[in-house]
Design an enzyme around this catalytic site. Structure first.
Site, PDB file in Angstrom:
ATOM      1  N   ASN A  80     -30.841 -10.068   4.365  1.00  0.00           N
ATOM      2  CA  ASN A  80     -31.368  -8.923   5.111  1.00  0.00           C
ATOM      3  C   ASN A  80     -30.313  -8.347   6.059  1.00  0.00           C
ATOM      4  O   ASN A  80     -30.185  -7.127   6.213  1.00  0.00           O
ATOM      5  CB  ASN A  80     -32.601  -9.328   5.907  1.00  0.00           C
ATOM      6  CG  ASN A  80     -33.815  -9.561   5.037  1.00  0.00           C
ATOM      7  OD1 ASN A  80     -33.801  -9.294   3.833  1.00  0.00           O
ATOM      8  ND2 ASN A  80     -34.885 -10.077   5.623  1.00  0.00           N
ATOM      9  N   ARG A 409     -37.910   0.059  -9.961  1.00  0.00           N
ATOM     10  CA  ARG A 409     -37.220  -1.205 -10.242  1.00  0.00           C
ATOM     11  C   ARG A 409     -38.060  -1.943 -11.279  1.00  0.00           C
ATOM     12  O   ARG A 409     -39.259  -2.099 -11.114  1.00  0.00           O
ATOM     13  CB  ARG A 409     -37.105  -2.077  -8.991  1.00  0.00           C
ATOM     14  CG  ARG A 409     -36.406  -1.434  -7.805  1.00  0.00           C
ATOM     15  CD  ARG A 409     -36.255  -2.432  -6.663  1.00  0.00           C
ATOM     16  NE  ARG A 409     -36.031  -1.778  -5.392  1.00  0.00           N
ATOM     17  CZ  ARG A 409     -34.841  -1.396  -4.942  1.00  0.00           C
ATOM     18  NH1 ARG A 409     -33.776  -1.602  -5.690  1.00  0.00           N
ATOM     19  NH2 ARG A 409     -34.715  -0.806  -3.762  1.00  0.00           N
ATOM     20  N   ARG A 439     -32.052   1.776  -4.409  1.00  0.00           N
ATOM     21  CA  ARG A 439     -30.883   1.156  -3.781  1.00  0.00           C
ATOM     22  C   ARG A 439     -30.594  -0.237  -4.336  1.00  0.00           C
ATOM     23  O   ARG A 439     -31.460  -1.087  -4.408  1.00  0.00           O
ATOM     24  CB  ARG A 439     -31.082   1.095  -2.272  1.00  0.00           C
ATOM     25  CG  ARG A 439     -29.862   0.564  -1.511  1.00  0.00           C
ATOM     26  CD  ARG A 439     -30.060   0.691  -0.028  1.00  0.00           C
ATOM     27  NE  ARG A 439     -30.017   2.077   0.400  1.00  0.00           N
ATOM     28  CZ  ARG A 439     -30.675   2.558   1.455  1.00  0.00           C
ATOM     29  NH1 ARG A 439     -31.453   1.776   2.153  1.00  0.00           N
ATOM     30  NH2 ARG A 439     -30.568   3.823   1.787  1.00  0.00           N
ATOM     31  N   HIS A 469     -40.656   7.541  -5.847  1.00  0.00           N
ATOM     32  CA  HIS A 469     -41.057   6.206  -5.429  1.00  0.00           C
ATOM     33  C   HIS A 469     -42.493   5.903  -5.829  1.00  0.00           C
ATOM     34  O   HIS A 469     -42.966   4.776  -5.652  1.00  0.00           O
ATOM     35  CB  HIS A 469     -40.890   6.096  -3.904  1.00  0.00           C
ATOM     36  CG  HIS A 469     -40.914   4.711  -3.373  1.00  0.00           C
ATOM     37  ND1 HIS A 469     -41.947   4.234  -2.593  1.00  0.00           N
ATOM     38  CD2 HIS A 469     -40.045   3.678  -3.502  1.00  0.00           C
ATOM     39  CE1 HIS A 469     -41.703   2.981  -2.247  1.00  0.00           C
ATOM     40  NE2 HIS A 469     -40.563   2.615  -2.790  1.00  0.00           N
ATOM     41  N   TYR A 502     -43.990 -10.601  -4.144  1.00  0.00           N
ATOM     42  CA  TYR A 502     -44.458  -9.549  -3.247  1.00  0.00           C
ATOM     43  C   TYR A 502     -45.971  -9.407  -3.373  1.00  0.00           C
ATOM     44  O   TYR A 502     -46.530  -9.520  -4.459  1.00  0.00           O
ATOM     45  CB  TYR A 502     -43.837  -8.197  -3.608  1.00  0.00           C
ATOM     46  CG  TYR A 502     -42.350  -8.055  -3.448  1.00  0.00           C
ATOM     47  CD1 TYR A 502     -41.523  -9.149  -3.209  1.00  0.00           C
ATOM     48  CD2 TYR A 502     -41.757  -6.804  -3.552  1.00  0.00           C
ATOM     49  CE1 TYR A 502     -40.150  -8.997  -3.074  1.00  0.00           C
ATOM     50  CE2 TYR A 502     -40.384  -6.640  -3.417  1.00  0.00           C
ATOM     51  CZ  TYR A 502     -39.591  -7.737  -3.185  1.00  0.00           C
ATOM     52  OH  TYR A 502     -38.230  -7.596  -3.052  1.00  0.00           O
ATOM     53  N   ARG A 595     -45.316  -5.017   8.502  1.00  0.00           N
ATOM     54  CA  ARG A 595     -44.422  -6.145   8.264  1.00  0.00           C
ATOM     55  C   ARG A 595     -43.105  -6.016   9.011  1.00  0.00           C
ATOM     56  O   ARG A 595     -42.620  -6.951   9.628  1.00  0.00           O
ATOM     57  CB  ARG A 595     -44.133  -6.263   6.761  1.00  0.00           C
ATOM     58  CG  ARG A 595     -43.268  -7.445   6.386  1.00  0.00           C
ATOM     59  CD  ARG A 595     -42.757  -7.319   4.974  1.00  0.00           C
ATOM     60  NE  ARG A 595     -41.667  -6.370   4.865  1.00  0.00           N
ATOM     61  CZ  ARG A 595     -41.403  -5.628   3.802  1.00  0.00           C
ATOM     62  NH1 ARG A 595     -42.191  -5.687   2.757  1.00  0.00           N
ATOM     63  NH2 ARG A 595     -40.375  -4.798   3.785  1.00  0.00           N
ATOM     64  N   HIS A 623     -46.208  -6.428   1.005  1.00  0.00           N
ATOM     65  CA  HIS A 623     -45.695  -5.162   0.485  1.00  0.00           C
ATOM     66  C   HIS A 623     -46.794  -4.138   0.223  1.00  0.00           C
ATOM     67  O   HIS A 623     -46.506  -2.998  -0.130  1.00  0.00           O
ATOM     68  CB  HIS A 623     -44.917  -5.451  -0.816  1.00  0.00           C
ATOM     69  CG  HIS A 623     -43.988  -4.374  -1.242  1.00  0.00           C
ATOM     70  ND1 HIS A 623     -44.206  -3.596  -2.361  1.00  0.00           N
ATOM     71  CD2 HIS A 623     -42.814  -3.938  -0.709  1.00  0.00           C
ATOM     72  CE1 HIS A 623     -43.215  -2.736  -2.499  1.00  0.00           C
ATOM     73  NE2 HIS A 623     -42.362  -2.910  -1.519  1.00  0.00           N
TER      74      HIS A 623
END
Length: 718
Positions: A80, A409, A439, A469, A502, A595, A623
């Site tokens: 992170n 993804r 990303r 997205h 997630y 979160r 998530h």
């Protein structure tokens, strides 16, 4: 258990019609002098991100997690922080470099933020190595897992290491002496390197005194020593230890006076022009430069001499503020390999079997199940396989005419991608909207696009300037002489691996209005034209932001009877925060389950008295995005792909979709109440910006929300 669902709010069934969403209204200001726009009422985005990273690090000290999972949290903190420096710190430095400084909502300028980041990050990283060296490694030693240091090698181990070095390391290492014909090399982002002090002359009479040894990225950073050279247990040795021990073999006839590891973090963000003719080609070019962006952080071993440290800082154009001296490996992320090198299942979370709802198990066809009633799945507690099965069955079903899907993804080996390719080969019209700019997945997505195109899938890259997205699947099927559309909408990515780690919702329906909305969204993304009228979905960049503000304002009009629960990954968007402040001042009870980043300052008298913010950190990465509005006993509940951030609400393609089925809406509220009742995995944001971990009150039963959901949905108690 005792949760908020016990009160009367959940006793009223949610209504099933489309919500009445008024236009945003200007609410009267309460009689006080609080300014909702004042800088002191907003936290800094970057510093809030650091706070989240720190909460992850603190999991390494939580003994309710198994030991190897605690080590994993320590590694995740490193990962992170890498991304934080690569993207967030790099962005601030770019603002200063090009004279584009902007004042944040919190009133801080980039230079001030960078100074505070350095102060806080140094504290956190120092604590990370303290935890590793003084807590985790000793505990692993007690469990007979050993990181064997050079000074501890037996003669047999040293001999094995020497052979390993000669056979596996020496052939692929390229030491670089520094002299006029060998300038300082251009080192890859985040690569492990060594700066070496030398004495003596080489075969050409050169006497430079210094060399750089890049560690090949192909080599493992940890190697397990064979059992025959050890006296028992699990024994691991660092690649850096092996290179240190045999550095002189890289420089024959010269004396190695010192060998010190270091690592440079570079700017890894990609910049693309808005008027591109070919996004894929431009992205391929930018990916080549990502590995060699401007330096933003230097990590060095804490025993490296000062003259060498300052030599490196000068080479990379950095200052002492960007320097991090560490007592241990410079890349703790690579310690994630430990779990795969040691056979200790007793020190990790035990496996569980995600459940599959009975309505799906009782049907051979996913289409039959969805027609019976809409489906809502919560991963990873409930299996991701029904989503894959839906596409597999669609690919093989002769009645299916077309499939459309967004891909952000998916992973290198994706069953979903295989299903889309199979459908295309069988002659169905298959369209995939691939977001190339996800990303750190850009290269993978470029490869994915090529594979799909070769199979006959129509590939579209969305809209330049607006990342796609949204998570959507649309399947068109002929049934009884008419066309019916089936839809999947999700809060997370179509990535089976992520679905095991997630928490995300999957929603499947054949509701005509929702499927018509999804069809129109695909039309907008693949074709051109004016924005089409959408009935039930909210979608950015067109309606999501304004509708969200309108629903908050509607609750504000209800005053103390109003109720709002948001579950986001992050909340930074200024207008939404201001709307929440207004609602709080009107008396609305607001719970925010966020979160990560939160720029809203809660529990400030006269401003946010009625707002409580909590962050849930546990085994799984939270998530899900859920918007809950009480609506005076007729709740409106939405799931969404969008967080409460500017980029999601204003600059991306996102969807928020209503959960209108009464049973599913009530189930979502029950899930939210479980998070709100958490008294051990939740951290409460204070008005001063700090977070305090919840603890059960005396005599109160311990309630960890993720464990409750795990037991509720899988029957597994861990």
């Amino acid at each position: 258990m005792t949760t908020e669902s016990a009160n009367q709010e959940n006793a009223v069934e949610p209504h099933t019609g489309s919500p009445s969403v008024p236009a945003p209204v200007e609410l009267p200001e309460p009689d006080n002098d609080v300014n909702v726009a004042a800088a002191e009422n907003y936290f800094n985005r970057e510093l809030s991100q650091l706070q989240f990273n720190y909460r992850v690090l603190k999991q390494a000290l939580d003994t309710t997690h198994p030991l190897l999972n605690r080590l994993m949290f320590c590694c995740i903190f490193s990962s992170n922080m890498d991304e934080f420096f690569e993207i967030r710190v790099a962005g601030l430095r770019q603002q200063i470099k090009y004279g584009r400084e902007t004042l944040g909502s919190d009133g801080m300028m980039p230079e001030e933020v960078l100074g505070e980041i350095s102060r806080v990050a140094h504290e956190y990283i120092h604590e990370q190595y303290e935890i590793l060296n003084n807590v985790l490694i000793p505990e692993m030693e007690r469990e007979n897992i050993h990181f064997v240091r050079r000074r501890e090698w037996t003669a047999e181990q040293a001999d094995w290491v020497r052979h390993y070095f000669e056979d596996e390391i020496l052939p692929v290492v390229s030491p670089i002496g520094l002299d006029p014909s060998h300038p300082f090399p251009r080192l890859v982002n985040k690569s492990l390197n060594f700066i070496v002090e030398l004495d003596g002359k080489d075969a050409f009479g050169r006497e430079t005194g210094m060399a750089i040894v890049p560690a090949p990225r192909s080599l493992p950073r940890l190697v397990r020593l064979p059992d025959e050279v050890c006296s028992g247990g699990e024994n691991l040795v660092f690649l850096s230890s092996m290179i240190h021990a045999h550095a002189e073999e890289l420089f024959p006839g010269m004396e190695v006076k010192g060998c010190y590891q270091f690592r440079l973090t570079r700017n890894a963000d990609l910049e693309l022009e808005e008027d591109l003719e070919d996004l894929a080609s431009a992205l391929r070019g930018e990916l080549l430069s990502r590995r060699f962006g401007d330096g933003v952080r230097l990590e060095v071993a804490d025993n490296c001499p000062e003259e060498l440290v300052h030599f490196l800082l000068r080479e990379f154009g950095l200052t002492d503020r960007d320097l991090y001296k560490v007592h241990g490996p410079v890349n703790l992320t690579r310690l994630m390999a430990v779990g795969g090198l040691v056979d200790r299942p007793d020190l990790t979370y035990s496996n569980f079997s995600p459940s599959i709802p009975r309505v799906i198990r009782s049907k051979d066809s996913m289409f039959d199940a969805i027609r019976k009633r809409p489906l809502l799945l919560l991963h990873p507690y409930e299996n991701f396989s029904p989503v894959v099965d839906l596409l597999r069955q669609a690919a093989k079903d002769a009645q299916v005419l077309a499939i459309r899907q967004t891909l952000y993804r998916t992973g290198a080996d994706s069953e979903i991608v295989e299903a889309l390719m199979d459908a295309a080969r069988r002659g169905k019209e298959v369209t995939a909207i691939i977001e190339l700019r996800a990303r750190f997945s850009e290269a993978e997505n470029l490869e994915l696009a090529s594979r799909l195109q070769e199979a006959g899938v129509i590939v579209v890259y969305g809209v330049v300037g607006y990342k796609c997205h949204a998570k959507m699947i649309l399947i068109v099927r002929r049934e009884e002489g008419r066309l019916r559309r089936y839809v999947h909408l999700g809060t997370g990515n179509y990535h089976a691996g992520n679905a095991r780690l997630y928490t995300d919702y999957s929603f499947m329906t054949c509701d005509e209005s929702i499927s018509d909305d999804v069809n129109k969204l695909f039309q907008q993304l693949t074709g051109m034209g004016k924005a089409l009228k959408i009935k039930k979905l909210f979608h950015s960049p067109f309606t999501l932001h304004t509708r969200l503000l309108a629903l908050v304002d509607r609750e504000a009009e209800l005053g103390a009877k109003g109720r709002i629960i948001f579950k986001f990954n992050a909340l930074t968007e200024r207008e939404l925060i201001k709307a929440l402040y207004r609602a709080s001042r009107a008396g609305v009870k607001i719970d925010l389950i966020i979160r990560g980043v939160c720029c809203l300052r809660p529990e400030v008298p006269g401003l946010s008295d009625n707002i409580r913010v909590r962050s849930i950190i546990g085994r799984f990465l939270e998530h899900t995005r859920v918007y809950y509005f009480g609506n005076d006993g007729r709740p409106d509940v939405y799931c969404s792909s969008a967080d409460g951030m500017e980029r999601n609400l204003l600059n991306r393609v996102e969807t928020a979709f209503p959960i209108e089925d009464p049973a599913l809406s009530a189930r979502l509220r029950e899930d939210l109440d479980t998070y709100l009742a958490d008294n051990c995995q939740s951290w409460i944001l204070q008005s001063d910006g700090s977070y305090v971990q919840n603890q059960p009150a005396e005599g109160e039963e311990r309630l960890a929300s993720q464990l409750v959901l795990l037991e509720r949905l899988t029957g597994t108690s861990q």
